[in-house]
Design a protein around this motif. Structure first.
Motif, short mmCIF file in Angstrom:
data_model
loop_
_atom_site.label_atom_id
_atom_site.label_comp_id
_atom_site.label_asym_id
_atom_site.label_seq_id
_atom_site.Cartn_x
_atom_site.Cartn_y
_atom_site.Cartn_z
N ASP A 134 17.03 13.32 58.56
CA ASP A 134 17.91 12.16 58.23
C ASP A 134 17.85 11.59 56.95
O ASP A 134 16.75 11.67 56.31
CB ASP A 134 17.27 11.07 59.22
N PRO A 135 18.72 11.34 56.13
CA PRO A 135 20.11 11.07 56.55
C PRO A 135 21.05 12.26 56.01
O PRO A 135 22.18 12.12 55.90
CB PRO A 135 20.64 9.87 55.79
N ILE A 136 20.40 13.36 56.23
CA ILE A 136 21.25 14.67 55.37
C ILE A 136 21.93 15.31 56.57
O ILE A 136 23.15 15.88 56.16
CB ILE A 136 20.32 15.49 54.67
N GLY A 137 21.61 15.51 57.76
CA GLY A 137 22.15 16.32 58.71
C GLY A 137 21.60 17.42 59.22
O GLY A 137 20.32 17.79 58.87
N PRO A 138 22.10 18.33 60.15
CA PRO A 138 21.69 19.43 60.75
C PRO A 138 21.06 20.64 59.86
O PRO A 138 21.81 20.85 58.86
CB PRO A 138 22.53 19.99 61.76
N HIS A 139 19.94 21.27 60.29
CA HIS A 139 19.22 22.05 59.45
C HIS A 139 18.63 23.24 60.29
O HIS A 139 18.49 22.97 61.63
CB HIS A 139 18.18 21.61 58.61
N LYS A 140 18.37 24.50 59.97
CA LYS A 140 17.59 25.40 60.47
C LYS A 140 16.76 26.22 59.59
O LYS A 140 17.07 26.17 58.38
CB LYS A 140 18.63 26.23 61.12
N ILE A 141 15.84 26.47 60.09
CA ILE A 141 14.73 27.40 58.94
C ILE A 141 15.42 28.78 58.82
O ILE A 141 15.96 29.41 59.56
CB ILE A 141 13.54 27.70 59.66
N MET A 142 15.50 29.11 57.57
CA MET A 142 15.91 30.36 57.06
C MET A 142 14.85 31.08 56.29
O MET A 142 14.15 30.31 55.50
CB MET A 142 17.20 30.45 56.49
N PHE A 143 14.60 32.35 56.31
CA PHE A 143 13.63 33.03 55.65
C PHE A 143 13.97 34.22 54.95
O PHE A 143 14.94 34.94 55.73
CB PHE A 143 12.26 33.11 56.41
N LYS A 144 12.96 34.83 53.99
CA LYS A 144 13.32 36.22 53.74
C LYS A 144 12.20 36.96 53.31
O LYS A 144 11.28 36.43 52.45
CB LYS A 144 14.36 36.28 52.46
N HIS A 145 11.81 38.03 53.75
CA HIS A 145 10.91 39.00 53.20
C HIS A 145 11.40 39.68 52.08
O HIS A 145 12.55 40.30 51.82
CB HIS A 145 10.24 40.11 54.27
N LEU A 146 10.58 39.72 50.96
CA LEU A 146 11.02 40.40 49.69
C LEU A 146 10.27 41.68 49.51
O LEU A 146 8.94 41.80 50.00
CB LEU A 146 10.61 39.57 48.36
N LYS A 147 11.04 42.67 49.11
CA LYS A 147 10.45 43.92 48.82
C LYS A 147 10.14 44.20 47.47
O LYS A 147 10.66 43.75 46.63
CB LYS A 147 11.42 45.22 49.22
N ARG A 148 8.79 44.63 47.24
CA ARG A 148 8.31 44.75 45.85
C ARG A 148 9.10 45.90 45.27
O ARG A 148 9.49 46.90 45.85
CB ARG A 148 6.80 45.22 45.83
N ARG A 149 9.25 45.66 43.83
CA ARG A 149 10.08 46.75 43.01
C ARG A 149 9.00 47.62 42.16
O ARG A 149 7.93 46.84 41.81
CB ARG A 149 10.83 46.16 42.12
N GLY A 150 9.16 48.61 42.04
CA GLY A 150 8.43 49.32 41.18
C GLY A 150 7.19 50.12 41.91
O GLY A 150 6.59 50.65 42.33
#
Length: 150
Positions: A134-150
């Motif tokens: 409130d007062p922004i509206g509907p949400h959901k958790i979103m996530f991401k696993h990062l892969k290491r480079r190199g």
């Protein structure tokens, strides 16, 4: 269009946070807890001298995820005149570079319902049930696993 990505100070994000994310609230609500913590970083997208996009990342663990090192995205916004030009995507790409440098493997956010498609295209997954901020509206958790480079 060419634009430049660079780290900025928290206070530089406030005008765009206010205009895009909290237009009906006082600008003081754009000063988020943790903005000035030493582990927090803020990224700005610039066209010349004009700040046209922002994203802020906070070292914050979500209680439902076990990853040791986590960051939370909060306060991402693009100026209305520059939407649809991949600025948000470029802000996230830059942030993921910084997160990898910091040895962070996982980031998450409270995604607005209208942004689900955007985040999904960038490799994020949904978690849990919808909830209201409130007062922004509907949400959901979103996530991401990062892969290491190199």
């Amino acid at each position: 269009m060419t634009f430049q990505m660079k780290e900025i100070q928290a206070t530089e994000t406030y005008p765009l946070r206010h205009t895009v994310l909290r237009p009906n609230q006082d600008i003081s609500t754009c000063n988020y807890p943790g903005d000035k913590d030493p582990t927090t970083f803020h990224i700005g997208a610039f066209k010349g001298e004009e700040l046209i996009g922002i994203a802020s990342y906070y070292q914050e663990k979500h209680p439902n995820f076990n990853e040791e090192s986590q960051y939370k995205l909060r306060g991402m916004a693009t100026s209305e005149n520059y939407r649809g030009m991949n600025i948000g995507k470029e802000l996230i790409i830059k942030a993921e570079e910084i997160l990898r440098e910091r040895q962070v493997d996982f980031w998450w956010c409270n995604a607005r319902e209208i942004a689900f498609g955007f985040y999904t295209k960038l490799g994020l997954s949904k978690y849990g049930k919808m909830f209201e901020i409130d007062p922004i509206g509907p949400h959901k958790i979103m996530f991401k696993h990062l892969k290491r480079r190199g």
